[in-house]
Structures are given as C-alpha cells and as structure tokens.
Scaffold this motif. Structure first.
Motif, PDB file in Angstrom:
ATOM      1  N   GLU A   1       0.951  -1.521   0.183  1.00 52.74           N
ATOM      2  CA  GLU A   1       0.164   0.721  -0.264  1.00 52.74           C
ATOM      3  C   GLU A   1       0.776   1.226  -0.197  1.00 52.74           C
ATOM      4  OE1 GLU A   1      -2.484  -3.822   1.383  1.00 52.74           O
ATOM      5  OE2 GLU A   1      -0.112  -2.816   1.774  1.00 52.74           O
ATOM      6  N   ALA A   2       2.351   1.087   0.929  1.00 53.58           N
ATOM      7  CA  ALA A   2       3.356   2.697   0.874  1.00 53.58           C
ATOM      8  C   ALA A   2       3.546   2.639  -0.649  1.00 53.58           C
ATOM      9  CB  ALA A   2       3.775   2.285   2.416  1.00 53.58           C
ATOM     10  N   TRP A   3       3.615   1.187  -1.307  1.00 54.30           N
ATOM     11  CA  TRP A   3       4.336   1.555  -2.474  1.00 54.30           C
ATOM     12  C   TRP A   3       3.303   2.333  -3.577  1.00 54.30           C
ATOM     13  CZ3 TRP A   3       8.113   1.708  -5.640  1.00 54.30           C
ATOM     14  CH2 TRP A   3       7.782   1.473  -7.067  1.00 54.30           C
ATOM     15  N   ALA A   4       2.010   1.784  -2.948  1.00 57.82           N
ATOM     16  CA  ALA A   4       1.280   2.011  -4.646  1.00 57.82           C
ATOM     17  C   ALA A   4       0.883   3.532  -4.264  1.00 57.82           C
ATOM     18  CB  ALA A   4       0.218   1.473  -4.037  1.00 57.82           C
ATOM     19  N   ALA A   5       0.752   4.064  -3.072  1.00 58.84           N
ATOM     20  CA  ALA A   5       0.777   5.237  -2.371  1.00 58.84           C
ATOM     21  C   ALA A   5       2.283   6.518  -3.441  1.00 58.84           C
ATOM     22  CB  ALA A   5       0.838   5.858  -0.915  1.00 58.84           C
ATOM     23  N   GLY A   6       3.154   5.587  -2.940  1.00 62.60           N
ATOM     24  CA  GLY A   6       4.346   6.576  -3.588  1.00 62.60           C
ATOM     25  C   GLY A   6       4.661   6.578  -5.451  1.00 62.60           C
ATOM     26  N   PHE A   7       4.211   5.859  -5.358  1.00 63.34           N
ATOM     27  CA  PHE A   7       4.404   5.371  -7.227  1.00 63.34           C
ATOM     28  C   PHE A   7       3.483   5.865  -8.289  1.00 63.34           C
ATOM     29  CE2 PHE A   7       3.620   2.506 -10.386  1.00 63.34           C
ATOM     30  CZ  PHE A   7       5.335   2.834 -11.220  1.00 63.34           C
ATOM     31  N   GLY A   8       2.207   5.122  -7.344  1.00 69.11           N
ATOM     32  CA  GLY A   8       0.785   5.497  -8.190  1.00 69.11           C
ATOM     33  C   GLY A   8       0.717   7.088  -8.615  1.00 69.11           C
ATOM     34  N   PRO A   9       1.360   7.500  -8.440  1.00 66.05           N
ATOM     35  CA  PRO A   9       0.682   9.316  -8.709  1.00 66.05           C
ATOM     36  C   PRO A   9       1.715   9.674  -9.510  1.00 66.05           C
ATOM     37  CG  PRO A   9       0.583  10.125  -5.969  1.00 66.05           C
ATOM     38  CD  PRO A   9       1.334   8.401  -6.834  1.00 66.05           C
ATOM     39  N   ASN A  10       3.177   8.993  -9.471  1.00 72.03           N
ATOM     40  CA  ASN A  10       4.524   9.370 -10.558  1.00 72.03           C
ATOM     41  C   ASN A  10       4.611   8.342 -11.944  1.00 72.03           C
ATOM     42  OD1 ASN A  10       5.179  11.544  -8.646  1.00 72.03           O
ATOM     43  ND2 ASN A  10       5.158  10.415  -6.562  1.00 72.03           N
ATOM     44  N   ALA A  11       3.672   7.317 -11.565  1.00 72.38           N
ATOM     45  CA  ALA A  11       3.661   6.440 -12.573  1.00 72.38           C
ATOM     46  C   ALA A  11       4.185   6.462 -13.744  1.00 72.38           C
ATOM     47  CB  ALA A  11       2.982   5.056 -12.404  1.00 72.38           C
TER      48      ALA A  11
ATOM     49  N   ASP B   1      10.204   7.652 -18.450  1.00 71.27           N
ATOM     50  CA  ASP B   1      12.172   7.420 -18.159  1.00 71.27           C
ATOM     51  C   ASP B   1      13.034   6.585 -18.689  1.00 71.27           C
ATOM     52  OD1 ASP B   1      14.386   9.054 -16.939  1.00 71.27           O
ATOM     53  OD2 ASP B   1      14.248   8.029 -15.644  1.00 71.27           O
ATOM     54  N   ILE B   2      12.215   5.403 -18.522  1.00 72.68           N
ATOM     55  CA  ILE B   2      13.070   4.094 -19.684  1.00 72.68           C
ATOM     56  C   ILE B   2      13.324   3.843 -20.498  1.00 72.68           C
ATOM     57  CG2 ILE B   2      12.368   1.428 -18.891  1.00 72.68           C
ATOM     58  CD1 ILE B   2      10.739   1.815 -17.079  1.00 72.68           C
ATOM     59  N   ALA B   3      12.771   4.975 -21.138  1.00 74.24           N
ATOM     60  CA  ALA B   3      12.847   4.754 -22.133  1.00 74.24           C
ATOM     61  C   ALA B   3      14.026   5.754 -22.567  1.00 74.24           C
ATOM     62  CB  ALA B   3      11.850   5.445 -23.418  1.00 74.24           C
ATOM     63  N   ASN B   4      14.260   6.569 -21.681  1.00 73.57           N
ATOM     64  CA  ASN B   4      16.060   7.310 -21.421  1.00 73.57           C
ATOM     65  C   ASN B   4      17.168   6.225 -21.617  1.00 73.57           C
ATOM     66  OD1 ASN B   4      14.860   9.717 -21.573  1.00 73.57           O
ATOM     67  ND2 ASN B   4      14.668  10.138 -20.139  1.00 73.57           N
ATOM     68  N   TYR B   5      16.725   4.862 -21.151  1.00 75.30           N
ATOM     69  CA  TYR B   5      18.052   4.123 -20.889  1.00 75.30           C
ATOM     70  C   TYR B   5      17.791   2.726 -21.598  1.00 75.30           C
ATOM     71  CZ  TYR B   5      18.202   6.895 -17.584  1.00 75.30           C
ATOM     72  OH  TYR B   5      18.414   8.660 -15.993  1.00 75.30           O
ATOM     73  N   THR B   6      16.448   2.469 -22.161  1.00 74.90           N
ATOM     74  CA  THR B   6      16.180   1.195 -23.218  1.00 74.90           C
ATOM     75  C   THR B   6      14.977   1.051 -24.145  1.00 74.90           C
ATOM     76  OG1 THR B   6      16.428  -1.291 -22.904  1.00 74.90           O
ATOM     77  CG2 THR B   6      15.429  -0.077 -20.958  1.00 74.90           C
ATOM     78  N   ASP B   7      15.330   0.503 -25.033  1.00 76.56           N
ATOM     79  CA  ASP B   7      13.681   0.323 -25.571  1.00 76.56           C
ATOM     80  C   ASP B   7      13.070  -0.799 -24.900  1.00 76.56           C
ATOM     81  OD1 ASP B   7      15.873  -1.418 -26.151  1.00 76.56           O
ATOM     82  OD2 ASP B   7      15.672  -0.963 -28.877  1.00 76.56           O
TER      83      ASP B   7
END
Length: 77
Positions: free
Chosen positions: A41-51, A57-63
């Motif tokens: 739940e703590a992960w979802a609360a932090g990750f969700g708004p910034n998902a 950002d992953i596309a900046n490092y790999t395809d």
C-alpha cells in the motif's frame, strides 16, 4: 527515481544480468531495478501518482519493454 516514491522506499538497487542458469547461457534479463518498501500500500501511494514519469523515463535508457512484479521477501541471509 526513488525520491519520486518518497518515504515508501527503504532500499533500492539496480542489477545487471550476467548470464543464465547454465554455463554460457544468456542472461534472462538485461537489468533489474528493485525497490524495498514496508507495505504494498505504501508503494502504491508513492508510485501511483508518479507512475507515468517513472515508466516514461525508462525509454531514456533502453528500448526494452519493462516488466513489473510485486514480490514478498520471505527470507534473507
């Protein structure tokens, strides 16, 4: 990226795949990024708004298309 999920993250790391389970076998994954959190739940609360920002950002490092998994630590050494 850890700062985007805030205090939910207690530890994090990035691992580079070296090889598979047999000698000279290719690695299953090129890399893995992991986050340790107190609760899902703590992960979802932090990750969700910034998902969108984090996944974008992953596309900046790999395809390579990322795969996400939620796991529970059942033992440590």
């Amino acid at each position: 990226m850890a700062e985007l999920v805030g205090s939910a993250v207690t530890a994090w790391g990035v691992e580079r795949g070296l090889n598979g389970g047999a000698p000279n076998a290719p690695a299953v994954y090129e890399a893995a990024c992991w986050f340790e959190v107190e609760t899902e739940e703590a992960w979802a609360a932090g990750f969700g708004p910034n998902a969108d920002q984090i996944l974008g950002d992953i596309a900046n490092y790999t395809d390579i298309t990322p795969v996400m998994q939620v796991s529970e630590v059942t033992a440590t050494g």
